[in-house]
Design a protein around this motif. Structure first.
Motif, mmCIF file in Angstrom:
data_model
loop_
_atom_site.group_PDB
_atom_site.id
_atom_site.type_symbol
_atom_site.label_atom_id
_atom_site.label_comp_id
_atom_site.label_asym_id
_atom_site.label_seq_id
_atom_site.Cartn_x
_atom_site.Cartn_y
_atom_site.Cartn_z
ATOM 1 N N LYS A 598 1.551 2.265 -7.711
ATOM 2 C CA LYS A 598 1.540 2.846 -6.370
ATOM 3 C C LYS A 598 0.118 3.024 -5.845
ATOM 4 O O LYS A 598 -0.149 3.870 -4.996
ATOM 5 C CB LYS A 598 2.276 4.186 -6.370
ATOM 6 C CG LYS A 598 3.776 4.042 -6.627
ATOM 7 C CD LYS A 598 4.498 5.366 -6.478
ATOM 8 C CE LYS A 598 6.009 5.191 -6.670
ATOM 9 N NZ LYS A 598 6.742 6.463 -6.493
ATOM 10 N N GLU A 615 -2.770 5.525 7.385
ATOM 11 C CA GLU A 615 -1.867 6.384 6.618
ATOM 12 C C GLU A 615 -0.554 6.559 7.386
ATOM 13 O O GLU A 615 -0.547 6.779 8.592
ATOM 14 C CB GLU A 615 -2.524 7.743 6.354
ATOM 15 C CG GLU A 615 -3.690 7.658 5.384
ATOM 16 C CD GLU A 615 -4.316 9.015 5.104
ATOM 17 O OE1 GLU A 615 -3.809 10.022 5.639
ATOM 18 O OE2 GLU A 615 -5.320 9.062 4.345
ATOM 19 N N GLY A 616 0.558 6.417 6.676
ATOM 20 C CA GLY A 616 1.872 6.519 7.290
ATOM 21 C C GLY A 616 2.474 5.183 7.667
ATOM 22 O O GLY A 616 3.676 5.093 7.960
ATOM 23 N N GLU A 618 4.168 1.600 7.363
ATOM 24 C CA GLU A 618 5.041 0.897 6.423
ATOM 25 C C GLU A 618 4.542 -0.538 6.314
ATOM 26 O O GLU A 618 4.324 -1.206 7.323
ATOM 27 C CB GLU A 618 6.493 0.907 6.915
ATOM 28 C CG GLU A 618 7.448 0.213 5.948
ATOM 29 C CD GLU A 618 8.896 0.288 6.388
ATOM 30 O OE1 GLU A 618 9.544 -0.766 6.490
ATOM 31 O OE2 GLU A 618 9.372 1.426 6.645
ATOM 32 N N GLY A 643 6.284 -0.908 1.068
ATOM 33 C CA GLY A 643 5.957 0.482 0.789
ATOM 34 C C GLY A 643 5.371 1.186 1.995
ATOM 35 O O GLY A 643 5.222 0.596 3.073
ATOM 36 N N VAL A 644 5.036 2.475 1.813
ATOM 37 C CA VAL A 644 4.444 3.288 2.880
ATOM 38 C C VAL A 644 3.088 3.808 2.401
ATOM 39 O O VAL A 644 2.973 4.351 1.291
ATOM 40 C CB VAL A 644 5.357 4.476 3.252
ATOM 41 C CG1 VAL A 644 4.683 5.362 4.295
ATOM 42 C CG2 VAL A 644 6.699 3.967 3.768
ATOM 43 N N SER A 646 0.349 6.274 1.855
ATOM 44 C CA SER A 646 0.289 7.740 1.853
ATOM 45 C C SER A 646 -1.137 8.269 1.960
ATOM 46 O O SER A 646 -1.366 9.353 2.487
ATOM 47 C CB SER A 646 0.945 8.286 0.578
ATOM 48 O OG SER A 646 0.245 7.856 -0.578
ATOM 49 N N LYS A 647 -2.108 7.489 1.489
ATOM 50 C CA LYS A 647 -3.491 7.972 1.511
ATOM 51 C C LYS A 647 -4.452 6.796 1.479
ATOM 52 O O LYS A 647 -4.241 5.838 0.739
ATOM 53 C CB LYS A 647 -3.746 8.888 0.308
ATOM 54 C CG LYS A 647 -5.113 9.568 0.320
ATOM 55 C CD LYS A 647 -5.274 10.482 -0.880
ATOM 56 C CE LYS A 647 -6.625 11.192 -0.875
ATOM 57 N NZ LYS A 647 -6.804 12.059 -2.079
ATOM 58 N N GLU A 664 -3.307 4.648 -1.570
ATOM 59 C CA GLU A 664 -2.145 5.002 -2.383
ATOM 60 C C GLU A 664 -0.880 4.874 -1.547
ATOM 61 O O GLU A 664 -0.921 4.936 -0.319
ATOM 62 C CB GLU A 664 -2.302 6.431 -2.918
ATOM 63 C CG GLU A 664 -3.551 6.627 -3.772
ATOM 64 C CD GLU A 664 -3.794 8.069 -4.154
ATOM 65 O OE1 GLU A 664 -2.794 8.793 -4.345
ATOM 66 O OE2 GLU A 664 -4.972 8.477 -4.238
ATOM 67 N N PHE A 665 0.253 4.694 -2.234
ATOM 68 C CA PHE A 665 1.526 4.476 -1.560
ATOM 69 C C PHE A 665 2.560 5.498 -2.042
ATOM 70 O O PHE A 665 2.487 6.001 -3.160
ATOM 71 C CB PHE A 665 2.048 3.067 -1.822
ATOM 72 C CG PHE A 665 1.068 1.991 -1.436
ATOM 73 C CD1 PHE A 665 1.061 1.470 -0.150
ATOM 74 C CD2 PHE A 665 0.137 1.509 -2.351
ATOM 75 C CE1 PHE A 665 0.153 0.492 0.216
ATOM 76 C CE2 PHE A 665 -0.774 0.527 -2.002
ATOM 77 C CZ PHE A 665 -0.771 0.017 -0.706
ATOM 78 N N GLU A 666 3.536 5.781 -1.179
ATOM 79 C CA GLU A 666 4.608 6.700 -1.544
ATOM 80 C C GLU A 666 5.530 6.043 -2.574
ATOM 81 O O GLU A 666 5.708 4.837 -2.564
ATOM 82 C CB GLU A 666 5.424 7.073 -0.297
ATOM 83 C CG GLU A 666 4.627 7.916 0.693
ATOM 84 C CD GLU A 666 5.461 8.273 1.911
ATOM 85 O OE1 GLU A 666 6.652 7.874 1.959
ATOM 86 O OE2 GLU A 666 4.923 8.937 2.815
#
Length: 666
Positions: A598, A615-616, A618, A643-644, A646-647, A664-666
């Motif tokens: 991730k 960030e955020g 998809e 993925g999405v 996240s940071k 980074e990803f959710e």
């Protein structure tokens, strides 16, 4: 003859030119940037002149600074090497105005053939078969997409002033054409100061074969046979050989004569290379002409016995060629492997750092083989992020292709490089690949044979047994030493047993060792025996062994309970244990690697040029996430799965190390 020559280059090619100049009794002048103050070419030259900061566009390709160095040193001639200013007509013009000889072709020939767009037009007018493409200037990415669609995918996007694989991309669709155009344009501007781009049809299943020509100012021109350069990665040649295993004499002659005709048509003098794409039916198409010395010129020198750098200097001095076409033959076979500071286990991405160990194989005659290593580095030196990642060009010569390949296998296994990632394992893997060995290859070889990248080599049963036998014998030597040390402490010697277990690459062999003064016989549980000989002693990082009389060279490192062995492209943990230790080891659990699925990790030291997401967002599989620049090359990092984000931990302008977390990803 000239008394003093300045080499307007760096690294291995500068060192190469210095060697020939010194052999001719000519003094040499090196130039260097801040990053190259302690470089090998600076140490080899008779004198050196500082020309500026590390980036090439502030030092090596600034004509005014090079001209000032010429003035300060009093050099009468300049050899440009390859890359940098070697195909820049403005540089040739500046030298001419200053009354300094250019060890290369006239300015008009550089303008005509050094520019890929112009050279293709001239070739077409001369009736030379060329690859379909768009030869005009392309203004923007939208026009690039439109032209690419009209030509028909796949297309090759190329920098007009390019070379060495810089500013080149293959596009298979509109999106890749758009991205490739912008990246090629950026790379071209940074590497050559010229961002013009052209597009041509990418010929599938091609072979890349080039003809070496040599011409003087008296109307003489000869061709020195061909070089096969089909083993390429990212359009950058990796392995070259001479002659080609594909050409016949009739095709060679036709390509050579056409190359000389083209050279004469533009008034070419000096050494130059005419490159062709050759299809499976031996139809050849003009690709481009490089108006300079090629990286792979040593293989031509090895099969002809002609020093191309010396010939270039003599031509620049106004001398006529001393050789005719009838004097040029083909003696044996030569291979060249380009050793790069690139990590093959990370998609061949650049690696920088200090060479903590650099021990090339000894050059010169080795039985029926010849080994040559053109290099510009030394042990303790640094591989800089500012320049091309080439460390060395390892060349071998043999009486035929099979001998040249075997010589290269042994030379690669004998080449010790530590401190940075490098492509030695991959080069070794290619030398053992059935397609390469048979000569059945195209420029798509690496993409087709290593579609998931290079993940090391799985050795066959026979090779594993040879390595197991060697390690068993080496372990016995190490155990005897430990026993003697133990004996000096407690007044008795510990007995070294004969029965051992050797575990490597998922295999486990129970062996018995019977040693004598000349070596050891290693007997396997199934009754097979291998005779092992060698002079390895504990602490040696290279083991030159013979198994059943055949050479086996191993790079040796110490690990708990055995050795780290690198040979023939494989990197192995070899555990040599007593039968009881082996029994207990089988009960130990395997340590699991940390989960980084991730995270987007930086695969190389480099500079973030662009971040494509926020960030955020998809993202979809294959979507571009960011662009990193390293060693003059732009690399687009893409999402491996949906993925999405996240940071995001880094942005444009940030300098990153290997494995730094970019996002980074959710």
């Amino acid at each position: 003859m000239f008394k003093k020559i300045l080499i307007a280059n760096r690294g291995e090619i500068a060192c190469r030119v210095i060697k020939s100049a010194k052999a001719m009794g000519i003094q040499t002048v090196a130039i260097y940037s801040d990053a190259d103050r302690n470089a090998l070419h600076v140490a080899m030259a008779d004198e050196a002149v500082h020309i500026g900061p590390p980036p090439a566009n502030q030092s090596y390709i600034v004509i005014e600074k090079v001209m000032q160095a010429i003035k300060e040193s009093g050099a009468e001639a300049v050899h440009p090497g390859y890359g940098f200013l070697s195909e820049n007509p403005k540089f040739a013009e500046a030298l001419e105005a200053a009354g300094v000889a250019f060890v290369g072709p006239p300015k008009k020939a550089i303008e005509a053939m050094g520019d890929k767009i112009t050279s293709k037009k001239i070739a077409q007018e001369a009736g030379v078969s060329t690859v379909p493409g768009y030869m005009g200037l392309i203004e923007d990415a939208d026009e690039a997409v439109k032209i690419s669609s009209e030509i028909g995918y796949p297309v090759m996007i190329k920098a007009s002033a390019g070379g060495g694989g810089k500013g080149m991309r293959i596009a298979w669709n509109d999106e890749e054409a758009r991205e490739g155009f912008q990246s090629s344009k950026n790379e071209a501007a940074n590497s050559f100061g010229d961002d013009r781009i052209f597009i041509e049809k990418f010929v599938t299943q091609p072979r890349h074969i080039e003809i070496q020509v040599l011409a003087d100012s008296h109307g003489n021109c000869v061709y020195l046979n061909e070089r096969e350069c089909s083993i390429q990665r990212r359009n950058q040649k990796v392995i070259e050989e001479a002659p080609s295993p594909f050409l016949d004499e009739e095709t060679r002659k036709a390509m050579g004569e056409q190359s000389c005709a083209l050279a004469k048509a533009v008034g070419y003098t000096s050494a130059g290379t005419v490159e062709f794409i050759v299809d499976g039916d031996k139809n050849f198409y003009f690709l481009e002409m490089n108006t300079r010395l090629q990286v792979e010129h040593p293989v031509t020198e090895l099969i002809t016995g002609i020093d191309l750098v010396e010939q270039m200097i003599r031509v620049a001095n106004g001398e006529p060629l001393s050789i005719t076409q009838d004097d040029i033959g083909i003696n044996g076979w030569a291979m060249e492997s380009r050793l790069y500071a690139e990590d093959p286990y990370r998609g061949f991405l650049p690696s920088i750092g200090r060479l903590t160990r650099y021990r090339p194989p000894a050059e010169g005659q080795r039985g029926d083989w010849i080994i040559r290593n053109d290099t510009g580095v030394y042990e303790g030196g640094e591989i800089s992020m500012y320049y091309d990642p080439m460390i060395a060009k390892l060349c071998t010569w043999g009486t035929d292709r099979g001998e040249a390949i075997e010589a290269m296998r042994v030379a690669l296994d004998s080449f010790e490089v530590e401190g940075i990632g490098h492509n030695l394992p991959f080069l070794s893997a290619v030398m053992d690949h059935p397609k390469f060995v048979s000569g059945d290859m195209t420029t798509a070889f690496i993409a087709e044979e290593y579609p998931e990248g290079f993940n090391g080599v799985e050795l066959d049963e026979g090779t594993l047994r040879r390595i197991a036998a060697a390690c068993a014998a080496m372990n016995r030597v190490a155990e005897i030493r430990r026993a003697r040390i133990s004996g000096t402490l407690d007044n008795h010697e510990r007995r070294v047993g004969e029965d051992w277990n050797v575990a490597l690459q998922g295999e486990s062999y129970d062996v018995t060792i019977a040693a004598d003064r000349d070596g050891a016989t290693v007997r396997f549980a199934d009754g097979a025996e291998l005779r092992v000989a060698g002079d390895w002693t504990p602490g040696d990082q290279l083991a030159d062994m013979r198994i059943e009389g055949e050479p086996l060279v191993l790079k040796v490192g110490k690990i708990s309970g055995g050795f780290r062995i690198r040979s023939r492209g494989a990197d192995l943990k070899v555990h040599v244990r007593t039968p009881r230790q082996a029994e207990l080891a089988r009960l130990m659990p395997e340590k699991e690697a940390a989960d980084t699925s991730k995270m987007l990790l930086c695969p190389m030291p480099g500079l973030i040029v662009k971040v494509n997401v926020e960030e955020g967002d998809e993202v979809q599989e294959g979507q571009a996430l960011c662009t990193i620049e390293a060693m003059k090359m732009e690399n687009i990092l893409r999402a491996e799965r949906k993925g999405v984000v996240s940071k995001i931990n880094a942005g444009p302008g940030d300098s990153l190390a290997v494995d730094d977390v970019i996002m980074e990803f959710e």
